[in-house]
Design an enzyme around this catalytic site. Structure first.
Site, PDB file in Angstrom:
ATOM      1  N   GLY A 187      82.419  27.096   3.560  1.00 50.33           N
ATOM      2  CA  GLY A 187      83.227  26.866   4.756  1.00 50.33           C
ATOM      3  C   GLY A 187      84.427  26.001   4.433  1.00 50.33           C
ATOM      4  CB  ILE A 225      88.288  20.097  10.020  1.00 51.14           C
ATOM      5  CG1 ILE A 225      89.632  20.610  10.543  1.00 51.14           C
ATOM      6  CG2 ILE A 225      88.311  18.574   9.937  1.00 51.14           C
ATOM      7  CD1 ILE A 225      89.966  20.120  11.937  1.00 51.14           C
ATOM      8  CB  CYS A 231      88.912  20.584   3.998  1.00 53.36           C
ATOM      9  SG  CYS A 231      89.404  22.308   3.751  1.00 53.36           S
ATOM     10  N   GLY A 276      80.855  25.235  10.932  1.00 56.66           N
ATOM     11  CA  GLY A 276      80.976  24.917  12.350  1.00 56.66           C
ATOM     12  C   GLY A 276      79.672  24.451  12.970  1.00 56.66           C
ATOM     13  CG  HIS A 299     113.581  -0.772   6.936  1.00 51.40           C
ATOM     14  ND1 HIS A 299     113.530   0.495   6.397  1.00 51.40           N
ATOM     15  CD2 HIS A 299     113.859  -1.619   5.904  1.00 51.40           C
ATOM     16  CE1 HIS A 299     113.792   0.422   5.101  1.00 51.40           C
ATOM     17  NE2 HIS A 299     113.988  -0.854   4.777  1.00 51.40           N
TER      18      HIS A 299
END
Length: 466
Positions: free
Chosen positions: A185, A188, A191, A277, A456
């Site tokens: 799979g 998300i 990974c 999933g 900044h």
């Protein structure tokens, strides 16, 4: 038989947020939980996986040799990693328990909480049974919130033995780093797990991708960014590959993969992890006893968070979280739970706009998204423009020595462009995705964004340049 103003079935992010919000209105509440307090959001989901991710990222930074320092004897103890992860989960669980005890029926005069350990099943629309280890108890309530979450989806034809062929719930049961791991799979979850184990550099990680790129629902440039980073981190991705079978041997698993091009490949691993999933936990709730039928996906149809029965709202039974059929995100579950409690208390609330959800993906580097992507806009035939800016040009990223990243803003093609979506990859992407989600939700034009003074050096300065 005990009676309550509200019974919440499930103590995950949806259930617990519903209970805590209902407490604000002085209701008498009972939380029923059959497994771990906090649900998958704590013990087998967001908190534990992200704790393990943070530890792996710390290790990856410590292992770097391009910053002017070098660790002399860097090592990692898997058992201690798991202990640290579990300690984080228990820390959160005891926070929740402390809240429940603080507002117990014996101590609180305005609103109260109690926790029942066991599995809930409806007897009728106002009654449930709670079956624990030793006994079954019957409870009644004026209102219910069903928040039973989801469990890992099974792979067809593949038996999960929870030892060598596992799912994401089994990660904390591993005894050591696998020498070789196959993750089935490439969404998300897959990974993220690939990122964690490749960060520790103790495991040869294979990732099975049935499509021609990971995260196939994302734009091609975003998918390619994630894929390249995984491969640069040592992950072996098998694109357009399908699992034919896994043969078990005493000391290894033999995996046969078939590719779209017609060829096949045999690889050897020690652990195979299924991450395709999650499916809703509704089958044991006795929904038929209240005239409700789950959808084909196992979810419960809702309208304004009320459960639907024969097209009509059952306005004292609500559903929230993964079982509602909406995006399975911790933040969505919490929102739905709170709004359900507000409706029970007859407090004015607002409808959720699911199109503006922000999502974090814990890769190396992290990826954040909000709003629509180019694929979705093309499908909807919405004219748009895209601005892309590399972190290589951002002073803060240069100072951090971490320039692998980008920001991609998608705006409407009109005189005063509105922000339609954003994708950001790189360090601190999670820090500024929320501000963009707010701007999208407000319907602000891009011109409003450009009026802002950004500090900044900061990564958010990139907005001034896109």
């Amino acid at each position: 038989m005990k009676e309550y103003d509200l019974i919440v079935i499930g103590s995950g992010p949806a259930g617990f947020s519903a209970a805590m919000r209902a407490l604000d209105f002085g209701l008498k509440i009972c939380i029923v939980e059959g497994a771990h307090l906090g649900g998958a959001g704590i013990m087998n989901g967001a908190l534990t996986s992200k704790t393990m991710y943070e530890l792996s990222m710390d290790y990856a930074v410590a292992a770097r040799t391009d910053r002017g320092y070098r660790s002399g004897s860097l090592s990692v103890d898997f058992e201690m990693v798991i202990k640290t992860v579990i300690h984080a989960a228990k820390e959160k669980q005891y926070q929740m328990l402390s809240q429940i005890e603080t507002f117990s029926e014996e101590k609180s005069s305005s609103g109260s909480l109690c926790l029942k350990k066991g599995w809930a099943k409806f007897v009728d629309p106002y009654t449930i049974t709670v079956t624990g280890h030793d006994a079954t108890e019957t409870l009644k309530a004026k209102n219910f919130v069903i928040a039973t979450g989801a469990k890992p989806r099974k792979a067809p034809g593949l038996e999960i033995d929870h030892e060598r062929i596992i799912n994401s719930d089994d990660l904390l049961s591993l005894k050591k780093f696998p020498e070789r791991m196959l993750i089935i799979g490439s969404g998300i979850i897959g990974c993220e797990i690939a990122t964690i184990f490749s960060n520790f550099k103790q495991t040869e990680v294979h990732l099975l991708d049935r499509a021609n790129r990971v995260l196939p629902y994302e734009d091609d440039d975003v998918s390619q960014f994630v894929s390249k980073n995984l491969e640069d981190n040592g992950v072996i991705i098998h694109h357009t590959a399908h699992l034919r079978t896994i043969n078990k041997y005493p000391d290894h698993l033999e995996v046969i993969l078939d590719y779209d091009a017609g060829n096949s490949k045999v690889i050897e691993v020690d652990v195979a992890l299924v991450a395709i999933g999650r499916v809703a936990n509704t089958e044991k709730l006795g929904l038929s006893n209240i005239g409700v039928q789950a959808t084909e996906r196992g979810t419960i149809e809702i309208a304004d968070h009320c459960v639907l029965r024969d097209g009509n709202n059952i306005c004292h039974i609500y559903a929230a979280g993964d079982i509602s059929g909406h995006t399975q995100l911790y933040s969505v579950a919490e929102f739905q739970g709170r709004l359900a409690a507000e409706q029970i208390a007859d407090t004015p609330s607002y409808p959720l706009d699911y199109s503006h959800m922000s999502t974090l993906m814990f890769f190396k580097p992290e990826l954040a998204s909000v709003g629509l992507n180019e694929k979705q806009l093309r499908e909807k035939k919405i004219a748009h423009k895209v601005a892309y800016y590399s972190n290589k040009l951002v002073n803060r990223a240069i100072a951090m020595r971490s320039t692998n990243g980008f920001i991609k803003i998608i705006v409407s093609n009109e005189e005063q462009p509105r922000i339609l979506g954003m994708r950001a990859g790189g360090p601190q992407a999670s820090a500024y995705i929320v501000s963009v989600a707010h701007l999208i939700n407000q319907g602000n034009s891009l011109q409003e964004v450009l009026k802002i003074f950004y500090p900044h050096p900061s990564l958010a300065e990139v907005f001034r340049n896109v």
